[in-house]
Design a protein around this motif. Structure first.
Motif, PDB file in Angstrom:
ATOM      1  N   UNK A 153       0.806  -1.220   0.000  1.00 15.29           N
ATOM      2  CA  UNK A 153       0.000   0.000   0.000  1.00 15.29           C
ATOM      3  C   UNK A 153       0.842   1.274   0.000  1.00 15.29           C
ATOM      4  N   UNK A 154       2.125   1.147  -0.258  1.00 18.45           N
ATOM      5  CA  UNK A 154       3.023   2.299  -0.258  1.00 18.45           C
ATOM      6  C   UNK A 154       2.555   3.358  -1.258  1.00 18.45           C
ATOM      7  N   UNK A 155       2.459   4.598  -0.788  1.00 20.26           N
ATOM      8  CA  UNK A 155       2.074   5.732  -1.633  1.00 20.26           C
ATOM      9  C   UNK A 155       2.560   7.017  -0.963  1.00 20.26           C
ATOM     10  N   UNK A 156       2.354   8.145  -1.625  1.00 15.30           N
ATOM     11  CA  UNK A 156       2.718   9.435  -1.040  1.00 15.30           C
ATOM     12  C   UNK A 156       1.920   9.701   0.226  1.00 15.30           C
ATOM     13  N   UNK A 157       0.716   9.169   0.302  1.00 16.15           N
ATOM     14  CA  UNK A 157      -0.128   9.383   1.483  1.00 16.15           C
ATOM     15  C   UNK A 157       0.367   8.590   2.691  1.00 16.15           C
ATOM     16  N   UNK A 158       1.143   7.550   2.459  1.00 18.73           N
ATOM     17  CA  UNK A 158       1.597   6.696   3.561  1.00 18.73           C
ATOM     18  C   UNK A 158       3.082   6.861   3.861  1.00 18.73           C
ATOM     19  N   UNK A 159       3.742   7.819   3.202  1.00 24.67           N
ATOM     20  CA  UNK A 159       5.184   7.959   3.399  1.00 24.67           C
ATOM     21  C   UNK A 159       5.562   9.412   3.651  1.00 24.67           C
ATOM     22  N   UNK A 160       6.745   9.558   4.239  1.00 23.22           N
ATOM     23  CA  UNK A 160       7.281  10.884   4.555  1.00 23.22           C
ATOM     24  C   UNK A 160       8.791  10.833   4.451  1.00 23.22           C
ATOM     25  N   UNK A 161       9.349  11.737   3.664  1.00 23.76           N
ATOM     26  CA  UNK A 161      10.800  11.850   3.552  1.00 23.76           C
ATOM     27  C   UNK A 161      11.330  12.421   4.857  1.00 23.76           C
ATOM     28  N   UNK A 162      12.319  11.779   5.431  1.00 24.81           N
ATOM     29  CA  UNK A 162      12.895  12.280   6.684  1.00 24.81           C
ATOM     30  C   UNK A 162      14.317  12.795   6.506  1.00 24.81           C
ATOM     31  N   UNK A 163      15.076  12.177   5.612  1.00 22.73           N
ATOM     32  CA  UNK A 163      16.487  12.533   5.450  1.00 22.73           C
ATOM     33  C   UNK A 163      16.920  12.388   3.999  1.00 22.73           C
ATOM     34  N   UNK A 164      17.870  13.220   3.602  1.00 25.97           N
ATOM     35  CA  UNK A 164      18.506  13.126   2.294  1.00 25.97           C
ATOM     36  C   UNK A 164      19.979  13.458   2.503  1.00 25.97           C
ATOM     37  N   UNK A 165      20.842  12.481   2.286  1.00 25.94           N
ATOM     38  CA  UNK A 165      22.263  12.641   2.578  1.00 25.94           C
ATOM     39  C   UNK A 165      23.086  12.320   1.333  1.00 25.94           C
ATOM     40  N   UNK A 166      24.065  13.161   1.059  1.00 33.90           N
ATOM     41  CA  UNK A 166      24.980  12.943  -0.046  1.00 33.90           C
ATOM     42  C   UNK A 166      26.378  12.666   0.525  1.00 33.90           C
ATOM     43  N   UNK A 167      27.264  12.102  -0.267  1.00 31.27           N
ATOM     44  CA  UNK A 167      28.631  11.894   0.213  1.00 31.27           C
ATOM     45  C   UNK A 167      29.310  13.200   0.670  1.00 31.27           C
ATOM     46  N   UNK A 168      28.990  14.317   0.036  1.00 31.31           N
ATOM     47  CA  UNK A 168      29.591  15.606   0.418  1.00 31.31           C
ATOM     48  C   UNK A 168      29.158  16.029   1.822  1.00 31.31           C
ATOM     49  N   UNK A 169      27.969  15.571   2.243  1.00 40.76           N
ATOM     50  CA  UNK A 169      27.480  15.930   3.574  1.00 40.76           C
ATOM     51  C   UNK A 169      28.307  15.288   4.690  1.00 40.76           C
ATOM     52  N   UNK A 170      28.962  14.169   4.403  1.00 40.60           N
ATOM     53  CA  UNK A 170      29.669  13.434   5.447  1.00 40.60           C
ATOM     54  C   UNK A 170      31.167  13.314   5.200  1.00 40.60           C
ATOM     55  N   UNK A 171      31.624  13.791   4.067  1.00 42.03           N
ATOM     56  CA  UNK A 171      33.060  13.659   3.737  1.00 42.03           C
ATOM     57  C   UNK A 171      33.915  14.583   4.584  1.00 42.03           C
TER      58      UNK A 171
END
Length: 171
Positions: A153-171
């Motif tokens: 039942x996965x859809x936009x109504x049942x999900x929420x983006x919490x994090x977006x991480x790139x290699x530059x964020x942690x390098x």
């Protein structure tokens, strides 16, 4: 609450023009970024129960380098169905995953993965992460979504983006 991780493969090499797109391996930059992202996932406790991975060479190599950073890598499923897939095809693959998997990692390709992340961001997603995702989904970047339903039942109504991480964020 389920977790869905969408990881774009690490940077691929274009050094050998005789290779097909499917056969392209990782570049040196990708070989450095993938373990970095695997360590960051472990540090954050983002360890999936199951991984759905495009069967291209670069996605397989990304998986090997990421999962090598974890104490107990999960079961992996390699499939051609998400190679060069559009968001609907990737979502269809996710919806087939067993409900026993509380967290799922998908390693795939753009533009399908980026478009799927945008589709699933859902209401209540933090604005900075959404804005960052709208700018670019670079190689070896990972999106984390919280899922309030079963996989079917996965859809936009049942999900929420919490994090977006790139290699530059942690390098």
């Amino acid at each position: 609450m389920r977790q869905l991780f969408l990881l774009r493969h690490a940077k691929s090499s274009w050094d050998d023009p005789s290779l097909s797109d499917f056969q392209r391996p990782l570049a040196n930059r990708g070989r450095r970024a993938a373990p970095l992202m695997g360590r960051e996932m472990a540090r954050r406790g983002w360890l999936p129960d199951l991984a759905l991975i495009s069967s291209s060479v670069r996605t397989r190599q990304t998986w090997e380098l990421v999962s090598a950073q974890w104490k107990n890598p999960c079961t992996s499923i390699f499939t051609e169905t998400i190679y060069e897939a559009d968001p609907a095809e990737i979502l269809a693959g996710i919806r087939k995953m067993p409900d026993e998997a509380g967290s799922l990692l998908v390693i795939g390709h753009n533009p399908g993965l980026e478009l799927l992340a945008g589709m699933l961001a859902g209401p209540g997603s933090p604005v900075p992460a959404l804005e960052k995702l709208e700018r670019k989904f670079p190689t070896a970047a990972i999106v984390r979504l919280e899922i309030g339903s079963n996989w079917q039942d996965l859809s936009a109504e049942t999900s929420r983006l919490t994090d977006f991480i790139t290699p530059k964020d942690i390098a």
